[in-house]
Write a protein that holds these residues in place. Structure first.
Motif, short mmCIF file in Angstrom:
data_model
loop_
_atom_site.label_atom_id
_atom_site.label_comp_id
_atom_site.label_asym_id
_atom_site.label_seq_id
_atom_site.Cartn_x
_atom_site.Cartn_y
_atom_site.Cartn_z
N SER A 90 -5.66 7.03 12.17
CA SER A 90 -5.59 5.64 11.73
C SER A 90 -6.96 5.02 11.49
O SER A 90 -7.07 4.06 10.71
CB SER A 90 -4.81 4.81 12.74
OG SER A 90 -5.45 4.82 14.01
N GLY A 94 -8.06 7.46 7.82
CA GLY A 94 -7.69 6.31 7.00
C GLY A 94 -8.87 5.73 6.26
O GLY A 94 -8.78 5.44 5.06
N HIS A 95 -9.98 5.55 6.95
CA HIS A 95 -11.17 5.01 6.29
C HIS A 95 -11.74 6.01 5.30
O HIS A 95 -12.16 5.64 4.18
CB HIS A 95 -12.22 4.64 7.33
CG HIS A 95 -13.43 3.99 6.74
ND1 HIS A 95 -13.38 2.77 6.08
CD2 HIS A 95 -14.72 4.39 6.65
CE1 HIS A 95 -14.57 2.45 5.65
NE2 HIS A 95 -15.40 3.42 5.98
N SER A 98 -9.83 5.99 2.09
CA SER A 98 -10.07 4.76 1.33
C SER A 98 -11.40 4.84 0.58
O SER A 98 -11.54 4.26 -0.50
CB SER A 98 -10.05 3.54 2.24
OG SER A 98 -11.18 3.50 3.09
N GLN A 126 -2.40 5.81 6.90
CA GLN A 126 -2.32 4.51 6.24
C GLN A 126 -1.92 3.38 7.19
O GLN A 126 -1.65 2.26 6.75
CB GLN A 126 -1.31 4.56 5.09
CG GLN A 126 -1.67 5.52 3.96
CD GLN A 126 -0.80 5.29 2.75
OE1 GLN A 126 -1.03 4.37 1.97
NE2 GLN A 126 0.22 6.13 2.60
N LYS A 128 -3.30 1.25 8.97
CA LYS A 128 -4.02 -0.03 8.90
C LYS A 128 -4.22 -0.52 7.47
O LYS A 128 -4.99 -1.45 7.23
CB LYS A 128 -5.37 0.10 9.61
CG LYS A 128 -5.25 0.40 11.09
CD LYS A 128 -6.60 0.43 11.78
CE LYS A 128 -6.43 0.67 13.29
NZ LYS A 128 -7.73 0.68 14.00
N TYR A 129 -3.52 0.08 6.52
CA TYR A 129 -3.71 -0.29 5.12
C TYR A 129 -3.00 -1.59 4.73
O TYR A 129 -3.29 -2.16 3.69
CB TYR A 129 -3.22 0.85 4.21
CG TYR A 129 -4.19 1.99 4.05
CD1 TYR A 129 -5.17 2.26 5.01
CD2 TYR A 129 -4.10 2.83 2.95
CE1 TYR A 129 -6.05 3.33 4.85
CE2 TYR A 129 -4.98 3.90 2.79
CZ TYR A 129 -5.94 4.14 3.73
OH TYR A 129 -6.80 5.20 3.58
N LYS A 130 -2.02 -1.99 5.52
CA LYS A 130 -1.29 -3.24 5.28
C LYS A 130 -0.71 -3.26 3.85
O LYS A 130 0.02 -2.37 3.47
CB LYS A 130 -2.20 -4.45 5.55
CG LYS A 130 -2.73 -4.49 6.97
CD LYS A 130 -3.62 -5.69 7.21
CE LYS A 130 -4.14 -5.71 8.64
NZ LYS A 130 -5.03 -6.87 8.89
N ASN A 132 -2.11 -2.65 1.16
CA ASN A 132 -2.69 -1.61 0.31
C ASN A 132 -2.04 -0.24 0.53
O ASN A 132 -2.48 0.75 -0.04
CB ASN A 132 -4.19 -1.50 0.57
CG ASN A 132 -4.95 -2.74 0.14
OD1 ASN A 132 -4.64 -3.33 -0.91
ND2 ASN A 132 -5.92 -3.15 0.93
N THR A 133 -1.00 -0.21 1.34
CA THR A 133 -0.30 1.05 1.59
C THR A 133 0.25 1.64 0.30
O THR A 133 0.87 0.93 -0.50
CB THR A 133 0.86 0.83 2.59
OG1 THR A 133 0.32 0.35 3.82
CG2 THR A 133 1.63 2.11 2.84
N ASP A 134 -0.01 2.92 0.11
CA ASP A 134 0.61 3.65 -1.00
C ASP A 134 2.01 4.04 -0.52
O ASP A 134 2.22 5.09 0.08
CB ASP A 134 -0.22 4.88 -1.34
CG ASP A 134 0.34 5.69 -2.51
OD1 ASP A 134 1.52 5.48 -2.87
OD2 ASP A 134 -0.39 6.53 -3.04
N TYR A 164 4.58 -0.80 8.44
CA TYR A 164 4.69 -1.24 7.05
C TYR A 164 5.75 -2.32 6.89
O TYR A 164 5.67 -3.16 5.99
CB TYR A 164 4.98 -0.05 6.13
CG TYR A 164 4.95 -0.42 4.66
CD1 TYR A 164 3.83 -1.00 4.10
CD2 TYR A 164 6.07 -0.22 3.85
CE1 TYR A 164 3.80 -1.36 2.76
CE2 TYR A 164 6.04 -0.57 2.51
CZ TYR A 164 4.90 -1.14 1.98
OH TYR A 164 4.88 -1.50 0.65
#
Length: 199
Positions: A90, A94-95, A98, A126, A128-130, A132-134, A164
C-alpha cells in the motif's frame, strides 16, 4: 505473528523513534548504499530490523528509481507476513506504480504468480489511490483470484473493495452482487456500506 520471527522485544513507537534518532545522528544512507542497507537489515533475524528497513524506504520512496521494483518484489517474497507485505504493497508498491505506470505489467505478473503474497500485493497496491483507483484493473485482479481458498487473498479482496467503497459505493455493491466471492470477502467488502445503511 504466530512465532514466525525472532524479536528484540522493542515496541513499534520506540523502534520508530530509535531508528529516526539513529538516522538523524549518523545520516541517511548515501544513495549508492541505500539498497544495500535495506537488504542487510532485511537479512537479519529480528523482526524489528525488517521494520527499520521499511522505515528507511518510507523516507526514500519519493526518490524511487525504476529499478527499485526489484527491491520491492524481493522484500515482498522474503520473510513474508502481513505486517510487512501490507505496508510494502500500500505504501511502496503503490507509490512506485504511480510514478512508473508503464511498469504495471509487473503487477499483472504478480496476480498470476503462484506466490499468494505477490497476489495480495497486486490487489492492495491501490489501497490509497482513492478516486484515482483503476477500478477495472482492481476488479480484473479480484476475479482472477476470487476462487482462492487462501485466507490472506480472501481478506485482501474484501479490504480493497471496502476501501474503494468509500469513493464508489455503487460500483462495489454491484461488483459484490454480480461476482462469486467468498463469504469472508463479501463480509469485509460490505462493512463500510452496511454501516452507512444502518446509521
Amino acid at each position: 505473528m504466530r512465532n514466525q520471527f525472532e524479536f528484540f522485544g522493542i515496541q513499534s513507537p520506540l523502534r520508530r523513534e530509535l531508528t529516526s534518532q539513529f538516522l538523524k545522528e549518523y545520516g541517511f544512507p548515501h544513495e549508492d548504499q541505500v539498497v544495500e542497507t535495506i537488504t542487510e537489515l532485511w537479512n537479519m533475524n529480528e523482526r524489528e530490523l525488517q521494520n527499520a528497513a521499511l522505515q528507511v524506504i518510507d523516507m526514500r520512496k519519493r526518490k524511487f528509481h525504476q529499478e527499485d521494483i526489484k527491491l520491492i518484489e524481493q522484500i515482498t517474497i522474503e520473510k513474508s507476513w502481513w505486517d510487512t507485505v501490507d505496508h510494502i504493497a500500500s505504501n511502496h508498491a503503490g507509490h512506485y506504480f504511480s510514478l512508473y505506470p508503464e511498469q504495471l505489467f509487473i503487477a499483472d505478473r504478480w496476480i498470476e504468480s503462484d506466490n499468494f503474497w505477490l497476489q495480495r500485493s497486486a490487489i492492495l497496491y491501490q489501497l490509497k489511490y482513492k478516486h484515482n483507483t483503476d477500478v477495472e484493473r482492481l476488479f480484473t485482479y479480484i476475479r482472477k483470484v476470487s476462487e482462492s481458498n487462501e485466507f490472506f487473498i480472501q481478506k485482501a479482496i474484501g479490504w480493497s473493495l471496502r476501501q474503494y467503497s468509500k469513493y464508489n459505493p455503487e460500483a462495489v455493491r454491484d461488483f459484490v452482487e454480480s461476482n462469486p466471492l467468498s463469504n469472508l470477502s463479501k463480509r469485509e467488502a460490505l462493512k463500510a456500506l452496511n454501516r452507512i445503511s444502518l446509521s
